[in-house]
Every structure is written in structure tokens, then in C-alpha cells.
Design an enzyme around this catalytic site. Structure first.
Site, PDB file in Angstrom:
ATOM      1  CB  SER A 169      -0.778  -0.004   1.295  1.00 58.42           C
ATOM      2  OG  SER A 169      -1.422   1.131   1.596  1.00 58.42           O
ATOM      3  CE1 TYR A 184      -3.770  -2.774   5.539  1.00 61.68           C
ATOM      4  CE2 TYR A 184      -3.239  -0.342   5.308  1.00 61.68           C
ATOM      5  CZ  TYR A 184      -3.431  -1.393   4.696  1.00 61.68           C
ATOM      6  OH  TYR A 184      -3.522  -1.629   3.342  1.00 61.68           O
ATOM      7  CE  LYS A 197      -1.374  -4.937   3.342  1.00 63.89           C
ATOM      8  NZ  LYS A 197      -1.437  -6.057   2.555  1.00 63.89           N
TER       9      LYS A 197
HETATM   10  N1  UFG Z   1     -12.429  11.528   3.828  1.00 56.74           N
HETATM   11  C1  UFG Z   1     -13.523  12.151   4.093  1.00 56.74           C
HETATM   12  N2  UFG Z   1     -14.616  12.058   4.800  1.00 56.74           N
HETATM   13  C2  UFG Z   1     -14.749  10.391   5.048  1.00 56.74           C
HETATM   14  C3  UFG Z   1     -13.649   9.625   4.685  1.00 56.74           C
HETATM   15  C4  UFG Z   1     -12.479  10.200   4.030  1.00 56.74           C
HETATM   16  O1  UFG Z   1     -13.321  13.456   4.080  1.00 56.74           O
HETATM   17  O2  UFG Z   1     -15.885  10.116   5.472  1.00 56.74           O
HETATM   18  C5  UFG Z   1     -11.252  11.996   3.174  1.00 56.74           C
HETATM   19  C6  UFG Z   1      -9.947  11.890   3.928  1.00 56.74           C
HETATM   20  O3  UFG Z   1      -9.612  12.909   4.967  1.00 56.74           O
HETATM   21  C7  UFG Z   1      -8.897  11.718   2.781  1.00 56.74           C
HETATM   22  C8  UFG Z   1      -9.492  11.202   1.696  1.00 56.74           C
HETATM   23  O4  UFG Z   1     -10.980  11.530   1.914  1.00 56.74           O
HETATM   24  O5  UFG Z   1      -8.558  12.976   2.539  1.00 56.74           O
HETATM   25  C9  UFG Z   1      -9.502   9.874   1.505  1.00 56.74           C
HETATM   26  O6  UFG Z   1      -9.772   9.124   2.572  1.00 56.74           O
HETATM   27  P1  UFG Z   1      -9.752   7.429   2.671  1.00 56.74           P
HETATM   28  O7  UFG Z   1     -10.090   7.110   4.156  1.00 56.74           O
HETATM   29  O8  UFG Z   1     -10.734   7.114   1.842  1.00 56.74           O
HETATM   30  O9  UFG Z   1      -8.249   6.929   2.074  1.00 56.74           O
HETATM   31  P2  UFG Z   1      -6.785   7.518   2.757  1.00 56.74           P
HETATM   32  O10 UFG Z   1      -6.298   7.862   1.597  1.00 56.74           O
HETATM   33  O11 UFG Z   1      -6.953   7.880   3.961  1.00 56.74           O
HETATM   34  O12 UFG Z   1      -6.401   5.624   2.907  1.00 56.74           O
HETATM   35  C10 UFG Z   1      -6.461   4.832   2.197  1.00 56.74           C
HETATM   36  C11 UFG Z   1      -6.524   3.564   2.798  1.00 56.74           C
HETATM   37  C12 UFG Z   1      -5.557   3.117   3.493  1.00 56.74           C
HETATM   38  C13 UFG Z   1      -4.186   2.954   2.535  1.00 56.74           C
HETATM   39  C14 UFG Z   1      -3.809   4.284   1.909  1.00 56.74           C
HETATM   40  C15 UFG Z   1      -3.141   4.228   0.794  1.00 56.74           C
HETATM   41  O13 UFG Z   1      -7.723   3.283   3.596  1.00 56.74           O
HETATM   42  O14 UFG Z   1      -5.736   1.653   3.877  1.00 56.74           O
HETATM   43  O15 UFG Z   1      -5.381   4.679   1.191  1.00 56.74           O
HETATM   44  O16 UFG Z   1      -2.692   5.505   0.559  1.00 56.74           O
HETATM   45  F1  UFG Z   1      -3.296   2.804   3.195  1.00 56.74           F
END
Ligand code: UFG
Length: 333
Positions: free
Chosen positions: A124, A149, A153
């Protein structure tokens, strides 16, 4: 060629099976249904018209792994099986390390015994921790992960690196996924998180279909195009295809390779919400909320290495990602 897929009925595993079957590969699947359902197997058959050989069980069960390798002539292994909730990993670190690291050690032991040395491991972008610049390239510093997590990885990447250094007849490919979203265009398979989703796209889909009342946008004061977080969303079918390209290019090699899998393009939370509304003609209720702990402003890949070396390029647009995500949730209500 026969490919063993661990985590076969999960989100990325199931879509990769579709790509493999459509490209003429035989698939042997393994899953313990810890975060997926058995009916995914019927759905895979419905999409591809092909049956896959399947074993139900846990990779911590070395005897089961042994049985699978003794009963099948396996050429390549793709290891998707892992726990993947960032939040859960903070409260259950030991479960995460056992499930995500010990399982790989078991797999390697058994692969070695049967002299099968070709492995794709699903890692990841989280291994980059807080990236110092974007786009991220594969040689950028890894480490500084902020949850078990991510650290699990990172540990497995290091284990596989050490393994290759000790025996360079292995053929190991680490894929660092950015943000996989969307679903198979048929809407038959897709992402079905248990409970309230933590990730943005499934959350948007639940708000769009009225299952959740409101999306919270975590922060609008980042140094980005509109202040909201920027990520590299990649359509799940593009991600799936990368595995087929990797097997085609790497199957008779003895190399250790690392590839980012992303589009190379960042999209903000607000841009994603607006696109989802437009292509699906729905309204997403949202409010701006405080930043989420551990989040970074911008994270997107340079995907040039995979393009150059694997001949792989993403095809799907953000519009198609939003359309297919919505189509899946509407059809699987
Ligand atoms: N976000 C919101 N509201 C929500 C959920 C997310 O505003 O309800 C925002 C977050 O702050 C972020 C973006 O949407 O800016 C993406 O968030 P995600 O949770 O969808 O994804 P992340 O980039 O935080 O994390 C994901 C996976 C991880 C992985 C990572 C790799 O969840 O497991 O990408 O870059 F490790």
C-alpha cells in the site's frame, strides 16, 4: 498458467480474478471470508462463465497451504489476504501483525517447500508514511507509518526484500496501491465494507443512496486546490489489470520489483463529491468537519515505472469510478 489467489473473495482479489480469467489464466482461490462473503464465488462465475477452484480457510493454517500446493500445480501466487482497517489496527495491533505478517511467513515457507518462487504481494501507499513530496516515486523513503496496518505492510515488504537478498532465484513483485475505488462495470461485484465505511468513496455511495445521512469532509484548510485532501483514486478494474500485466511480463524472471499503482493524478475530496453528484445525478449532503488525525494533505503516485516496465496504463476516468461505484451500490441494496 495457474495462479493462486489468497484473499480471493475480497474487494481487490475478486476483481483481479475476473481479469485473470478473462485473460486465459486458471485460478485457485483461498479465503476465510473474514471480510467477504461466499456468494462472491457465484458472482464471479456469473461474470466470467467460469468456475474457480476454491479453498475456504486461513493462511495461518500451514497444513491447509501445504494441501493446496500438493493438490495443484501452481505457477504464480498473488497474496491479497490481509486485514485492512486502519482504525481497527490501532486497537488490535497483535491481531493485525499475526494475520498480516505471520500468514506471509507461512506462505513463503510452503512456496519454498514446493519450489514455487513467483509472488505478487499487495502492499500500500501507506508505506510512504508522510510523503515529503508528490508525486511519489518508488525509490522515495518508506517508513514513519502511523498505524499497525501500515506497519504490517512495511514489515512484509522488508521480509520479502530480505528473502530475495538471501535467494535471488525468487521472483517478487510488490504493488503499492493508492486509493482503489469503483466496481466491476456490471455492478455484480464491488466493495462491500462491513458496517460504516471508513473510506471516502463507499461513504459517499451510502450518503447518495440515503443509507447514511451526511458525509463529513475532514478538513478544508489543507494546502491543496480547494483545501480538502487530495488522493490518487484508481478504478478497481485498472488495478486488477496491473496484476495480469505483471504476470505476463515477469513470469519467467527472477527479480525483485516494486511498483506504485495509481493514476498519477490527484483528486480532492470536493472534486470527487462534485463528480459523483454530476455523473449519477444525485445530491450528496456534506459538512466540513475538523481534520482526521493522521491524514495528509496530498498523496498521489508517479505511475511511470509500471507503465514503462509492465506496459500497464490506467484507462478509467474519475467519472467512470463514480458511476461504477454508484451502479454497484444501487444494484446491491
Ligand atoms: N475523507 C473524508 N470523509 C470521510 C472519509 C474520508 O473527508 O468520511 C477524506 C480523507 O480525509 C482523505 C480522503 O477522503 O482526504 C481519502 O480518505 P480514505 O479514508 O478514503 O483514504 P486514505 O487515503 O486515508 O487511506 C487509504 C486506505 C489506506 C491506505 C491508503 C494508501 O484507507 O488503507 O489509502 O494511501 F493505506
Amino acid at each position: 498458467m495457474n495462479v493462486l489467489i489468497t484473499g480471493a473473495t475480497g474487494y481487490i482479489g475478486s476483481h483481479t480474478i475476473v481479469s485473470l480469467l478473462e485473460n486465459g489464466y486458471e485460478v485457485i482461490g483461498l479465503d476465510n471470508f473474514s471480510n467477504s462473503k461466499g456468494n462472491v464465488l457465484d458472482k464471479l462465475e456469473k461474470i466470467t462463465g467460469k468456475k474457480i477452484k476454491f479453498y475456504q480457510g486461513n493462511m495461518l493454517n500451514e497444513d491447509l497451504l501445504d494441501k493446496i500446493f500438493s493438490e495443484n500445480k501452481i505457477d504464480f501466487v498473488i497474496d491479497f489476504a490481509a486485514y485492512k482497517s486502519v482504525g481497527d489496527s490501532v486497537s488490535k495491533p497483535i491481531e493485525y501483525y499475526i494475520n498480516n505478517v505471520s500468514s506471509v511467513l507461512n506462505l513463503i515457507k510452503v512456496m519454498k517447500k514446493y519450489n514455487i518462487k513467483s509472488l505478487i504481494f499487495s502492499s500500500s501507499a501507506t508505506v510512504y508514511g508522510m510523503p515529503s513530496k508528490v508525486p511519489i516515486i518508488e525509490t522515495d523513503k518508506v517508513g514513519g507509518t502511523t498505524n499497525p496496518y501500515g506497519t504490517s505492510k512495511l514489515f512484509v515488504e522488508k521480509i520479502l526484500d530480505d528473502l530475495y537478498k538471501s535467494d535471488n532465484t525468487w521472483n517478487i513483485c510488490l504493488f503499492r496501491y493508492f486509493n482503489p475505488v469503483g466496481a466491476h462495470p456490471s455492478g455484480i461485484i464491488g466493495e462491500m465494507p462491513n458496517g460504516v465505511p471508513a473510506n471516502l468513496m463507499p461513504y459517499i455511495s451510502m450518503v447518495a443512496t440515503g443509507k447514511l445521512p451526511l458525509l463529513q469532509i475532514f478538513g478544508n484548510d489543507y494546502d491543496t486546490i480547494d483545501g480538502t485532501g487530495v488522493r490518487d483514486y484508481i478504478h478497481i478494474m485498472d488495478l486488477a489489470d496491473a496484476h495480469v500485466c505483471a504476470i505476463e511480463k515477469l513470469h519467467n524472471k527472477q527479480e525483485f520489483n516494486i511498483y506504485n499503482l495509481g493514476t498519477g493524478k490527484g483528486t480532492s475530496v470536493l472534486e470527487l463529491v462534485k463528480t459523483y453528484e454530476k455523473v449519477n445525478k444525485v445530491k450528496i449532503n456534506y459538512k466540513i468537519a475538523p481534520r482526521r488525525t493522521g491524514d495528509i494533505a496530498s498523496c498521489y503516485a508517479s505511475a511511470k515505472k509500471a507503465e514503462k516496465e509492465l506496459g500497464w496504463k490506467t484507462k478509467y476516468t474519475i467519472e467512470e469510478m463514480c458511476k461504477d461505484a454508484h451502479n454497484f451500490i444501487v444494484k446491491n441494496d
